[in-house]
Motif scaffolding. Structure first.
Motif, short mmCIF file in Angstrom:
data_model
loop_
_atom_site.label_atom_id
_atom_site.label_comp_id
_atom_site.label_asym_id
_atom_site.label_seq_id
_atom_site.Cartn_x
_atom_site.Cartn_y
_atom_site.Cartn_z
N GLY A 297 41.91 -87.18 39.86
CA GLY A 297 40.56 -87.20 40.43
C GLY A 297 40.58 -86.69 41.85
O GLY A 297 41.48 -87.01 42.62
N ALA A 298 39.57 -85.88 42.20
CA ALA A 298 39.46 -85.34 43.55
C ALA A 298 38.19 -85.88 44.19
O ALA A 298 37.09 -85.61 43.69
CB ALA A 298 39.44 -83.82 43.53
N GLY A 427 37.37 -82.72 38.93
CA GLY A 427 37.53 -82.13 40.26
C GLY A 427 37.08 -80.69 40.30
O GLY A 427 36.48 -80.20 39.34
N PRO A 428 37.38 -80.00 41.37
CA PRO A 428 36.91 -78.62 41.54
C PRO A 428 37.63 -77.64 40.63
O PRO A 428 38.70 -77.92 40.09
CB PRO A 428 37.22 -78.33 43.02
N GLU A 429 37.05 -76.45 40.47
CA GLU A 429 37.57 -75.44 39.55
C GLU A 429 38.94 -74.91 39.98
O GLU A 429 39.77 -74.59 39.13
CB GLU A 429 36.57 -74.29 39.44
N ALA A 430 39.17 -74.82 41.30
CA ALA A 430 40.46 -74.31 41.78
C ALA A 430 41.60 -75.21 41.33
O ALA A 430 42.66 -74.74 40.90
CB ALA A 430 40.44 -74.19 43.30
N LEU A 431 41.37 -76.53 41.41
CA LEU A 431 42.38 -77.49 40.96
C LEU A 431 42.53 -77.43 39.44
O LEU A 431 43.66 -77.56 38.91
CB LEU A 431 42.00 -78.91 41.40
N ALA A 432 41.44 -77.20 38.73
CA ALA A 432 41.49 -77.08 37.27
C ALA A 432 42.36 -75.90 36.85
O ALA A 432 43.16 -76.01 35.91
CB ALA A 432 40.08 -76.92 36.70
N GLU A 457 36.80 -81.80 33.61
CA GLU A 457 35.38 -82.08 33.84
C GLU A 457 35.09 -81.68 35.29
O GLU A 457 35.57 -82.33 36.22
CB GLU A 457 35.08 -83.57 33.63
N ASN A 458 34.39 -80.58 35.47
CA ASN A 458 34.10 -80.10 36.82
C ASN A 458 32.83 -80.73 37.34
O ASN A 458 31.91 -81.02 36.59
CB ASN A 458 33.95 -78.57 36.83
N PHE A 459 32.79 -80.92 38.65
CA PHE A 459 31.55 -81.46 39.26
C PHE A 459 31.06 -80.49 40.30
O PHE A 459 31.75 -79.59 40.73
CB PHE A 459 31.80 -82.83 39.88
#
Length: 459
Positions: A297-298, A427-432, A457-459
């Motif tokens: 989780g970010a 978390g964010p797309e970069a981390l995904a 699951e992006n937010f």
């Protein structure tokens, strides 16, 4: 849309030029046909006005031109308001602009009603063959093999493609409206640090699974806006809750409507009316399908894992013997220490529960302060030997910087051979993208061995 529009611009230019005798003789001859006895028209440009005025007149006076302009503008507004900057900073613009889809689909359904795109009829093609007759323009209607050609437009077909989806959408809106009218009671509002509030609510017949989310509307703030929030409660609890960070106009309005801006205690009857639609599923629901999971989780993206960890805690309290999950690796990446405070209590409960049941190894968690460098962290280094972390109050010490994901994945893979490991990110797309690549590179090729299954699951 661009190809369709550009093609029509060329088409309109050709038709207008042919109407004013500024084209080849064949096109000019085809343009002279009108709705006279025994004739049908082909060229939809009625008036003899040269380009560009003639083309503009066609665009703003014919149904196809007017609807084409309207639906193209709608589409441009929908696409531009979908950009990340607009969604993040001006959500209301994104929300309201997207409802132009109603005008878009109405315009799309009637776009071809005027039948301006015309062609020779099938029957006429048998009698008047273009390959033969195009060289005998002056003899059309005078010789047997080249009678007057007949033209017609195709009937509009778009409505057949959109009536089904629009009917399903209407049904869904009716179901959502019915669900949103069901009474929701706010049982508690908790103000957490870092401008975060927790709403605990009850609704008759509400059932949820871990990691799911709901849509929330507060008519006092906006009568039309619905905003998605991840559920932070567990299915075992007799209420459902969400955590909301105050980061925009709508959340600020809800913050004030709930009386969180006041110091005195607020009576329950003064709390605003809330409408709830859902819950809706996410990938996090599958967390109990694995023996080993990695939860990442970010920032505020920790919310779905609050639900998961609470559910695990309740299952342990009830001595769940059929729990397939045997090991959790939890990672929380956050920029600021204040964000830890509302979540630390839950981790402390889990920490204590696992130790009491001699299963302290069940939950392995790492908290990273990504917004601090080593010089800032050195102020807390003198307390490193204390039993509990001075920032979170947990036995696990807070780490600084970002995780070395390559090392983390390799370590976990070595400890759990021949295992399917679920990796869950909020978390964010970069981390995904980073975690997805790590899952692929650290999974073994054969059916046996370690396999990391990535869920995001992006937010």
């Amino acid at each position: 849309t661009a190809i369709h529009t550009i093609a029509h611009l060329f088409n309109v230019e050709w038709c207008v030029d042919a109407r004013v005798n500024n084209s080849d003789s064949y096109s000019v001859a085809l343009s002279k046909f009108e709705d006279k006895p025994g004739e049908t028209y082909l060229n939809f440009a009625e008036k003899k006005i040269k380009n560009p005025e003639g083309g503009l007149l066609v665009a703003v006076t014919r149904l196809a031109g007017i609807t084409g302009i309207v639906i193209t503008l709608c589409l441009i507004l929908i696409i531009t308001s979908s950009t990340k900057t607009i969604r993040r900073s001006y959500f209301e613009v994104f929300w309201y602009t997207h409802h132009l889809f109603v005008i878009f689909f109405i315009g799309l359904a009637i776009h071809g009603a005027e039948r301006i795109v015309r062609g020779q009829t099938a029957q006429s093609l048998i009698q008047h063959k273009p390959k033969i007759c195009w060289k005998k323009i002056d003899e059309w209607g005078k010789i047997k093999e080249c009678p007057i050609p007949q033209f017609s437009g195709n009937p509009p077909m778009t409505w057949k493609w959109i009536v089904g989806p629009m009917f399903l959408y209407l049904c869904e809106r009716l179901v959502r409206f019915w669900r949103s009218q069901q009474k929701v009671v706010i049982t508690k509002v908790v103000t957490h640090p870092f401008k975060t509030i927790e709403l605990q609510m009850k609704k008759k017949g509400f059932k949820m699974e871990v990691g799911q989310y709901i849509f929330v509307k507060c008519p006092m703030v906006s009568r039309l806006e619905w905003h998605p929030f991840t559920l932070t409660s567990a299915p075992e609890e007799d209420f459902f809750s969400i955590h909301i960070r105050i980061v925009g106009d709508w959340t600020e309005g809800l913050f004030n409507a709930c009386g969180c801006d006041k110091k005195e205690f607020q009576d329950a009857w003064k709390l605003p009316k809330i409408a709830v639609d859902g819950p809706f599923g996410t990938a996090s629901e599958d967390v109990f399908s694995y023996e080993v999971v990695m939860l990442v989780g970010a920032g505020i993206g920790v919310t779905p894992f609050a639900s998961i960890l609470k559910s695990v805690w309740y299952k342990y309290c009830n001595n769940a013997t059929n729990l397939r999950l045997r090991k959790i690796y939890f990672y929380w990446l956050c920029r600021d220490t204040h964000a830890f405070e509302w979540f630390a209590d839950l981790l402390q409960l889990l920490e204590t529960q696992m130790q009491e049941r001699n299963n302290a190894d069940f939950l392995s968690y790492n908290i990273y302060l990504t917004g601090w460098d080593e010089s800032q962290a050195s102020h807390f280094a003198v307390h490193h030997d204390e039993e509990k972390d001075v920032i979170t109050g947990l036995k696990q010490k807070t780490l600084y910087g970002r995780p070395n994901w390559d090392n983390e994945f390799k370590t976990i893979a070595s400890q759990h051979p021949n295992t399917r490991i679920g990796v869950f990110l909020c978390g964010p797309e970069a981390l995904a993208e980073t975690l997805s690549k790590q899952c692929i590179s650290n999974s073994e090729a054969g059916p046996r061995g370690v396999h990391f299954i990535f869920n995001k699951e992006n937010f």
